[in-house]
Scaffold this motif. Structure first.
Motif, mmCIF file in Angstrom:
data_model
loop_
_atom_site.group_PDB
_atom_site.id
_atom_site.type_symbol
_atom_site.label_atom_id
_atom_site.label_comp_id
_atom_site.label_asym_id
_atom_site.label_seq_id
_atom_site.Cartn_x
_atom_site.Cartn_y
_atom_site.Cartn_z
ATOM 1 N N GLU A 1 0.649 -0.983 0.346
ATOM 2 C CA GLU A 1 0.219 -0.048 -0.375
ATOM 3 C C GLU A 1 1.034 1.321 0.518
ATOM 4 O O GLU A 1 0.550 2.481 -0.433
ATOM 5 N N ALA A 2 2.043 0.971 0.972
ATOM 6 C CA ALA A 2 3.145 2.470 1.371
ATOM 7 C C ALA A 2 3.193 2.841 -0.434
ATOM 8 O O ALA A 2 3.400 3.746 -0.600
ATOM 9 N N VAL A 3 4.118 1.369 -0.882
ATOM 10 C CA VAL A 3 5.193 1.555 -2.452
ATOM 11 C C VAL A 3 3.563 2.275 -3.702
ATOM 12 O O VAL A 3 3.795 2.891 -4.301
ATOM 13 N N ARG A 4 2.611 1.805 -3.130
ATOM 14 C CA ARG A 4 1.307 2.221 -4.111
ATOM 15 C C ARG A 4 0.899 3.706 -3.918
ATOM 16 O O ARG A 4 1.502 4.802 -4.959
ATOM 17 N N TYR A 5 0.890 4.595 -2.666
ATOM 18 C CA TYR A 5 0.809 5.795 -2.361
ATOM 19 C C TYR A 5 2.354 6.263 -3.049
ATOM 20 O O TYR A 5 2.186 7.187 -3.575
ATOM 21 N N LEU A 6 3.203 6.014 -2.913
ATOM 22 C CA LEU A 6 4.496 7.147 -2.957
ATOM 23 C C LEU A 6 4.422 7.130 -4.876
ATOM 24 O O LEU A 6 5.001 7.849 -5.329
ATOM 25 N N SER A 7 4.151 5.477 -5.215
ATOM 26 C CA SER A 7 3.780 5.743 -6.685
ATOM 27 C C SER A 7 2.773 6.430 -7.098
ATOM 28 O O SER A 7 3.393 7.792 -8.605
ATOM 29 N N GLU A 8 1.941 7.306 -6.528
ATOM 30 C CA GLU A 8 1.214 7.583 -7.055
ATOM 31 C C GLU A 8 1.184 9.208 -6.781
ATOM 32 O O GLU A 8 0.726 10.114 -7.680
ATOM 33 N N HIS A 9 2.065 9.328 -6.049
ATOM 34 C CA HIS A 9 2.412 10.861 -5.335
ATOM 35 C C HIS A 9 3.768 11.530 -6.050
ATOM 36 O O HIS A 9 4.970 12.375 -5.065
ATOM 37 N N GLU A 10 4.549 9.954 -6.453
ATOM 38 C CA GLU A 10 5.802 10.333 -7.026
ATOM 39 C C GLU A 10 6.101 11.889 -7.827
ATOM 40 O O GLU A 10 5.782 12.181 -8.854
ATOM 41 N N GLY A 11 7.061 12.537 -7.388
ATOM 42 C CA GLY A 11 6.926 13.812 -7.977
ATOM 43 C C GLY A 11 6.768 14.902 -7.205
ATOM 44 O O GLY A 11 6.794 16.252 -7.420
ATOM 45 N N SER A 12 5.307 14.380 -6.440
ATOM 46 C CA SER A 12 4.541 16.159 -5.670
ATOM 47 C C SER A 12 5.615 16.065 -4.263
ATOM 48 O O SER A 12 6.179 15.686 -3.935
ATOM 49 N N GLY A 13 5.216 17.703 -4.554
ATOM 50 C CA GLY A 13 5.486 18.703 -3.236
ATOM 51 C C GLY A 13 5.464 17.504 -2.134
ATOM 52 O O GLY A 13 6.327 17.841 -0.802
ATOM 53 N N ALA A 14 4.451 16.760 -1.683
ATOM 54 C CA ALA A 14 3.655 16.457 -0.216
ATOM 55 C C ALA A 14 5.004 14.694 -0.457
ATOM 56 O O ALA A 14 4.818 14.657 0.998
ATOM 57 N N GLY A 15 4.933 14.231 -2.133
ATOM 58 C CA GLY A 15 6.412 12.750 -1.976
ATOM 59 C C GLY A 15 7.089 13.369 -0.899
ATOM 60 O O GLY A 15 8.060 12.323 -0.100
ATOM 61 N N VAL B 1 7.982 0.337 -11.906
ATOM 62 C CA VAL B 1 7.938 1.325 -13.483
ATOM 63 C C VAL B 1 7.153 1.567 -13.917
ATOM 64 O O VAL B 1 5.835 0.322 -14.090
ATOM 65 N N ARG B 2 6.573 2.470 -14.953
ATOM 66 C CA ARG B 2 5.334 3.168 -15.413
ATOM 67 C C ARG B 2 5.502 1.879 -17.264
ATOM 68 O O ARG B 2 6.763 2.489 -17.369
#
Length: 428
Positions: A394-408, A426-427
């Protein structure tokens, strides 16, 4: 008189925590009146207890204490040891239990222990002394939403029946102790609100509160004293308070109250008075032995501003007061080590509350948004991965969805992800 030979020991170190316990008692969460004798065990866990404000000096303490059959002072009991560091050696625990049973008039009664932080002393010491007792944990702040600070021996964890907590973020469930299968239970809002009213009634003749109310303030600034925790320097914390005042003044507030942390140095108040003079606003310092909630009850401000104090959420949830944050990004960037238990309170407040310095309108946040729990669980995993291996995917999925964001980047420093060997999917 109790109908059974049973004693409940409630260990408290803050009036806010004592109010949480009192609300749970009033709501029947510890049984009907007379089911057991109740002992209030007061501890002062300050670095230098002799110089810190005593719990029994807080306005409203007597109202809380009246619910108990007996009061005991843990600091006096274990003197000259410090309550934050002392715990009996294993071979000494039977002797200590006999000593405490005699000193506190427990006799041969069955003992139940209720503590606020099972991971540290004095809770660990009490659990060791009363090794056959059942344990219950009450959480009096935002830390309950984060993971358990340290691993517990299974022999201790299996004795914990539940975590009682306030509904500070409606809809968000605590992570605390879930790795041991311990469930959580809400302390009813109505019961807690009634206890806060009771405490406020005890402050009717308080001169400091009367002076603050006479200034007709519309905003309150909450101090936390982060310097003592080593998170900020004293100068940086002074500046943080100044940022809060400037933000409130820019939002149109001309009369402001500052509620410093009880252990904060007097220089903070002096510096803020100078800042208020420059901003052209009236500043009143409320430094008496009062809960911030007592001020809310009496004055009902239009704004409460702070960094990540639990009192921000009590203002919103229990009083409907709009709230805003200042400085969460600064503190998050400075917080070490990564598993620091202040991380989840910071993440929650940063996510829920508007930033006063960006001119965002203060508001009452309401129920937890859908994207808060995934953030909390991802941060919780990165804080204590061994305790919550089931949260990794679940954490990896969250990180993937917010990759490159300020919050991440704010919540998940790259060096921590490398340390945990968390790699982004990998996308395609």
């Amino acid at each position: 008189m109790p109908t059974t030979d049973r004693v409940q020991i409630f260990q408290v170190s803050t009036l806010y925590g004592a109010a949480t316990v009192a609300a749970a008692i009033d709501a029947g969460q510890f049984g009907a009146p007379g089911d057991a004798r109740r002992l209030l065990l007061v501890s002062n866990n300050a670095e230098i207890p002799e110089t810190a404000l005593r719990l029994d000096a807080m306005t409203g303490y007597e109202r809380i204490a009246a619910r108990f059959d007996r009061i005991a002072d843990w600091n006096e009991t274990i003197h000259p040891h410090h309550p934050g560091t002392w715990s009996p050696r294993p071979e000494e625990t039977p002797l200590w239990q006999r000593v405490l049973r005699t000193a506190w008039g427990l006799g041969t009664a069955t003992v139940e222990v209720v503590v606020e932080s099972i991971q540290v002393n004095p809770a660990k010491a009490l659990a060791a002394v009363f090794a056959e007792s059942t344990l219950q944990v009450y959480a009096d702040g935002l830390m309950s939403y984060g993971p358990t600070r340290d691993d517990l021996p299974q022999s201790l964890a299996c004795r914990i029946h539940r975590v009682l907590h306030l509904d500070l973020v409606p809809g968000l469930r605590p992570l605390l102790l879930t790795e041991y299968g311990v469930g959580s239970e809400l302390v009813p809002d109505g019961a807690f609100r009634a206890v806060l009213r009771e405490i406020a009634e005890a402050a009717e003749d308080d001169a400091g509160l009367a002076a603050a109310a006479a200034a007709e303030p519309t905003a309150l600034i909450l101090g936390q004293y982060l310097a003592v925790l080593g998170i900020l320097t004293a100068d940086e914390e002074e500046e943080l308070h100044g940022r809060m005042l400037r933000g409130a003044a820019a939002a149109g507030h001309r009369s402001i109250v500052f509620k410093p942390h009880p252990t904060a140095p007097a220089r903070y108040s002096r510096a803020l008075h100078e800042e208020a003079a420059r901003a052209g606003v009236t500043l009143t310092v409320l430094d008496g032995p009062l809960l911030a909630e007592t001020f809310y009850e009496r004055c009902r401000p239009n704004l409460v501003v702070g960094c990540f104090s639990t009192a921000l959420l009590t203002a919103a949830v229990y009083y409907g007061v709009p709230v805003a944050r200042v400085g969460t990004e600064t503190v998050l960037a400075r917080l070490t080590p990564y598993p620091n238990s202040n991380r989840i309170p910071l993440a929650v407040v940063h996510h829920l509350l508007p930033d006063l310095e960006t001119c965002a309108a203060p508001r009452v946040p309401g129920a937890a948004p859908e994207d808060l729990a995934p953030l909390v669980r991802a941060v919780g995993y990165c804080m204590r991965p061994a305790a919550h291996p089931g949260l990794r995917e679940e954490a990896v999925r969250y990180l993937s969805e917010h990759e490159g964001s300020g919050a991440g980047a704010l919540h998940f420093p790259p060096e921590r992800l490398v340390e945990l060997d968390v790699r982004m999917p990998v996308r395609p």
